[in-house]
Each structure stands twice: as structure tokens, then as C-alpha cells.
Design a protein around this motif. Structure first.
Motif, PDB file in Angstrom:
ATOM      1  N   PRO A  63       0.848  -1.208   0.000  1.00  0.00           N
ATOM      2  CA  PRO A  63       0.000   0.000   0.000  1.00  0.00           C
ATOM      3  C   PRO A  63       0.874   1.245   0.000  1.00  0.00           C
ATOM      4  O   PRO A  63       1.951   1.265   0.616  1.00  0.00           O
ATOM      5  N   SER A  65       2.554   4.524   1.068  1.00  0.00           N
ATOM      6  CA  SER A  65       2.793   5.067   2.413  1.00  0.00           C
ATOM      7  C   SER A  65       2.473   6.545   2.526  1.00  0.00           C
ATOM      8  O   SER A  65       2.394   7.077   3.637  1.00  0.00           O
ATOM      9  N   TRP A  67      -0.214   8.118   0.935  1.00  0.00           N
ATOM     10  CA  TRP A  67      -1.616   8.438   0.627  1.00  0.00           C
ATOM     11  C   TRP A  67      -2.485   7.269   1.053  1.00  0.00           C
ATOM     12  O   TRP A  67      -2.190   6.111   0.728  1.00  0.00           O
ATOM     13  N   ASN A  68      -3.578   7.573   1.767  1.00  0.00           N
ATOM     14  CA  ASN A  68      -4.446   6.515   2.285  1.00  0.00           C
ATOM     15  C   ASN A  68      -5.679   6.275   1.425  1.00  0.00           C
ATOM     16  O   ASN A  68      -6.631   5.626   1.874  1.00  0.00           O
ATOM     17  N   GLU A  69      -5.697   6.819   0.200  1.00  0.00           N
ATOM     18  CA  GLU A  69      -6.783   6.630  -0.769  1.00  0.00           C
ATOM     19  C   GLU A  69      -8.072   7.332  -0.365  1.00  0.00           C
ATOM     20  O   GLU A  69      -9.112   7.117  -0.999  1.00  0.00           O
ATOM     21  N   GLU A  71      -7.645  10.751   1.513  1.00  0.00           N
ATOM     22  CA  GLU A  71      -7.257  12.155   1.619  1.00  0.00           C
ATOM     23  C   GLU A  71      -7.217  12.800   0.236  1.00  0.00           C
ATOM     24  O   GLU A  71      -7.110  12.115  -0.783  1.00  0.00           O
ATOM     25  N   CYS A 252      -2.779   2.372  -8.621  1.00  0.00           N
ATOM     26  CA  CYS A 252      -3.837   2.027  -7.670  1.00  0.00           C
ATOM     27  C   CYS A 252      -5.181   1.929  -8.402  1.00  0.00           C
ATOM     28  O   CYS A 252      -6.138   2.648  -8.069  1.00  0.00           O
TER      29      CYS A 252
END
Length: 492
Positions: A63, A65, A67-69, A71, A252
Motif C-alpha cells: 500500500p 505510504s 496516501w491513504n486513498e 485524503e 492504484c
């Protein structure tokens, strides 16, 4: 029973040939760490400082590191995510590792051949013959330098191509992000236009109810509002599609689309250099041109290597022999392959053809580079000029005309046709402005990409040091004392 081999006589030739092989064996390591350091050194000054090249060592399936998908996603974060997740640049690095391994392989001598034989007596005599021999091919000694030069040029070409793939990835992500920003801006305009036409319907409805507007005016207003609502829905879908394209480009594709984009179409960076400076940067800094030069060097080395096929192939060896009478002998010898049936002319012709092809590819790459940057610069100047002209001379008057038309229609001074025409002109002007802003941004990114990644780096050809064959392979990356060669200059 196998007779014993006297140490002082039978093993001496073996030890001699073994020592020769060890003395001339290759010392070039297959470890690609120094080559990857060269890639970082080339790419670092050409990309934004926010790009962390250390993330290339991470797994592309981990995943992201940064960006948390969920924000908001700005363009610099998008580039960092792409470098963490992209498989393409890792493929280029794998090709570089392969080129390094092939270079190390080219430096290695062929393995010696060991011959063993034990005889069995069939004539009633006692004893059995024993033969131990070793042979070593020697032709590789005088072909080694050309072989290493060819593979070293391939390695240097792959370093440049790996760096070039990172520059293209950075540009592609920025273009995808700006395309999504433009689609979102268009959607906002269409939504605002749909609300404005809805207000027009409400105003015409009130006038129709008091008898001051006709049914035809009301139907026309409703039709215009329906068209605006349909355009707004279409642009919403386009905006979602562009966000999906961003997710796909940063690696992604299965991430949620429920995130916001951060950024604008405005750009406040340095001005575009003049044409002379652009051409200077393209000629010196384009990594595909530098890679094509390395391919020419490789083809030249292959030509020299093909020329050696006209010479005999030589191998030397020695054998220890013991016969049925227990007599021992040491038999030195040589093996020479004469170039009679295959005199090497076909291999030389093929190598010359590959050299011609490499030189022509270099010429084509140089010409294409010059044509690309000149075209992108003109395209940017055109789009940027139209952006400025529309903002100052078209959009502002169109917006003011729409406001005046709305007020005049409420007062009954003009009919609905004038108001609807003013609204259409204003939305068309805003759409065209967004299109010019988007085109200018894309052309600017493309121009920066095709001059080598940056307008700010010096116009100096990238240097990839040739392999230092005299340095131990366990040492840290170094700069060879041998001067770097950039191949022949083929003018466009």
C-alpha cells in the motif's frame, strides 16, 4: 585398480592451466548497486525534490505510504505514489540488472574442459591405462576487451533508459492529474450553468403565470435547462473517468474514487526558455539521445568482435598418461580451429549492418527530439496566448453581458432569446478558457519532459562512467579514471 598419479609430474600441467585461468578470470561484479546509484544521480536533479527514489526498493504491491486513498490527492503526492507502485520503472531497472549480469558474464573466461579415461585390460596383460587431461580455450583473451566494451555500452544505455522511464512516469502522472483537474473544472462550470438555466426557468415561469411570457418562451427555457442538466451529468461522468485514469497511472486502479483532487490549472513556475535554449537542452539532456549514442558504441564493439572471426580459434591443454607398461607421460598440446568454411564474412556484414542501423537510429532520435521540443514550445505558446486572450477579452465581457441580459429580461426590455444566447456565450467562453488552460498545462509538461526532465539543469550530456575493470567489485560506486565516451556525433 586406478594407478596413482605422481604429484610432481602428473598434476603440474593441471596446476599451470588452473593458474592461467585464475589469473585471467573476470573481476566485474554482477551486483547492480552502483548502476542504480548512477540512475539516481541522473534522475535526481531532473525531478522535483518531493520524489523519493529510495521507494523504488519497496514492493510495488505494498500500500502507498504517502496516501491513504481517502485524503485529497495533489500532484506531488500522486507522483510519489506512482514511484512507490509503478511496475514499468521497475521493469526498466530489471533490464538494467540483466545488462549488468551480461557484462559480468562477458568478462568471464570459458570453463576449462577436464578429460578422464581409465582403460581395462582385455589382452591378459596386467595394468590399465589412465589418462587425465585439461584444455582451455584462449581465443577469449584477445576478444575479451571488445566483448566487454559491447556489453558495457549496453549497460550504460540501460542506465540512461531506466532514468528516462522515471522522467516519463513523472510527466505522465502530472498530465493525468491536470486532465482530472480540467475535467473537474468543466463539471463545476456545467453545474453552475445548469443552476443558472434552472433559475431562468423559474423566472420565465413566474412571468408566464402573470401573463408576461408566452408558453413558447417557457418551453425554450425548460429545453435549455434540460440540455444544461444533461451536459452537467456528462461532465460528471467524464470527471470520474479522469480520476480513474489517475488511479490507474499511479498504480492504484482498484482504489476508491471517493477522493478529492487538489490543484488548479494555473501555473506560477518559471517562464518557458527561448527556442535556442530549448534546443540546447534537448540536444544535451535528452536521455534517449544519450542512450542511442551508447547503442552506437555497442555496435562498434560488436564490429570489432566480428572481425576476430577471421582469425583462428586457439585452445591449449595438457594431459597426463600412464600406459599398460606403467610408463607415464605428460602431453602438452594445442587445438586450432581454422576459419576456412566459415571465414567470418557473414558475421562481419551483419555487424556492419547493425552499426549502420544504430547510427541511423541515433540520427532519427536527434531529429525527432528537435522536432518534438520545437512543436511543443509553439503549442504551449499558442495555448497560453489563447488562455490570456480569452480571460481578458472574451470571458469578462461575456460574463458581464449575461448579468445585464438577466436584469434586462426581468425588466422586459429584451426577449428570452437574447438572455439564452448570452448564457450560452458565457458558458462557451468559460469552457474554452478551461480547455486553453488544460492544453497549455499539458504542453508545458510535455516540453519539460522532452528536454530531459527540467528547464533548470545545465545543458551538459549525462555521463555514465564505463566499468572500472581494475577496481574490486566489492567497493562502493566510483567514477572510472578512464575518460567517458559519448560516441560519434551525428549531426541532424
Amino acid at each position: 585398480m586406478i594407478p596413482s598419479v605422481p604429484h610432481n609430474r602428473g598434476t603440474a600441467p593441471l596446476l599451470l592451466l588452473s593458474g592461467l585461468a585464475l589469473a585471467t578470470s573476470g573481476c566485474i561484479s554482477s551486483d547492480p548497486a552502483s548502476d542504480r546509484s548512477n540512475v539516481d544521480a541522473i534522475v535526481g536533479p531532473r525531478l522535483d525534490e518531493s520524489v523519493d527514489l529510495d521507494t523504488l526498493g519497496a514492493s510495488p504491491v505494498s500500500p502507498p505510504s504517502v496516501w491513504n486513498e481517502a485524503e485529497p490527492l495533489d500532484v506531488d503526492t500522486a507522483v510519489r505514489v506512482a514511484f512507490q507502485r509503478d511496475a514499468g520503472i521497475r521493469t526498466a531497472l530489471a533490464e538494467l540488472d540483466l545488462a549488468r549480469a551480461e557484462l559480468a558474464q562477458a568478462d568471464l573466461p570459458p570453463n576449462p574442459a577436464l578429460d578422464l579415461a581409465i582403460g581395462v585390460a582385455v589382452d591378459g596383460l596386467s595394468g590399465a591405462p589412465a589418462i587425465v587431461g585439461v584444455t582451455q580455450q584462449l581465443t577469449w583473451i584477445w576478444t575479451r576487451s571488445d566483448r566487454v566494451d559491447a556489453r558495457d555500452a549496453d549497460r550504460r544505455a540501460m542506465i540512461l533508459l531506466a532514468a528516462d522511464s522515471m522522467i516519463h512516469l513523472d510527466a505522465e502522472v502530472r498530465q493525468a492529474h491536470v486532465a482530472a483537474i480540467a475535467a473537474e473544472a468543466t463539471h463545476r462550470l456545467d453545474r453552475a450553468h445548469a443552476r443558472a438555466t434552472r433559475r431562468t426557468v423559474d423566472a420565465v415561469t413566474r412571468l408566464f403565470e402573470v401573463g408576461e411570457a408566452s408558453k413558447i418562451d417557457l418551453d425554450r427555457a425548460r429545453l435549455n435547462a434540460a440540455e444544461s442538466a444533461s451536459a452537467a451529468e456528462a461532465s460528471r461522468r467524464t470527471s470520474r473517468q479522469m480520476k480513474l485514469a489517475v488511479l490507474a497511472r499511479i498504480g492504484c486502479p482498484d482504489a476508491s474514487i471517493d477522493f478529492e483532487l487538489e490543484g488548479s490549472l494555473a501555473f506560477d513556475g518559471p517562464a518557458i526558455p527561448n527556442e535556442a535554449r530549448i534546443l540546447e537542452l534537448a540536444r544535451a539532456n535528452r536521455l534517449d539521445i544519450a542512450s542511442a549514442r551508447m547503442r552506437v558504441l555497442s555496435a562498434e564493439a560488436e564490429c570489432r568482435l566480428a572481425g576476430s572471426k577471421r582469425l583462428p580459434e586457439v585452445g591449449v591443454g595438457a594431459a597426463w598418461n600412464e600406459n599398460f607398461g606403467d610408463r607415464q607421460a605428460v602431453l602438452p598440446g594445442a587445438k586450432i580451429t581454422l576459419p576456412i568454411l566459415d571465414d567470418g564474412s557473414a558475421a562481419i556484414a551483419a555487424a556492419n549492418a547493425r552499426l549502420d542501423r544504430a547510427r541511423l537510429e541515433l540520427l532519427s532520435t536527434r531529429r525527432r527530439a528537435i522536432g518534438d521540443v520545437r512543436s511543443f514550445r509553439e503549442a504551449f505558446l499558442r495555448a497560453d496566448g489563447q488562455r490570456i486572450a480569452y480571460a481578458e477579452t472574451v470571458l469578462a465581457p461575456a460574463t458581464e453581458t449575461e448579468v445585464l441580459a438577466e436584469a434586462a429580461y426581468r425588466e422586459g426590455v429584451i426577449d428570452l432569446t437574447v438572455l439564452l444566447l448570452a448564457q450560452q456565450r458565457r458558458i462557451a467562453a468559460e469552457r474554452r478558457l478551461v480547455n486553453f488552460q488544460f492544453t497549455a498545462a499539458i504542453d508545458r509538461i510535455s516540453l519539460q519532459e522532452w528536454v530531459g526532465g527540467s528547464f533548470d539543469v545545465p545543458a551538459v550530456a549525462p555521463i555514465v562512467p564505463p566499468i572500472d575493470q581494475n577496481t574490486a567489485s566489492t567497493q562502493a560506486p566510483r567514477t572510472s579514471a578512464r575518460p567517458s565516451s559519448h560516441g560519434p556525433e551525428i549531426k541532424s
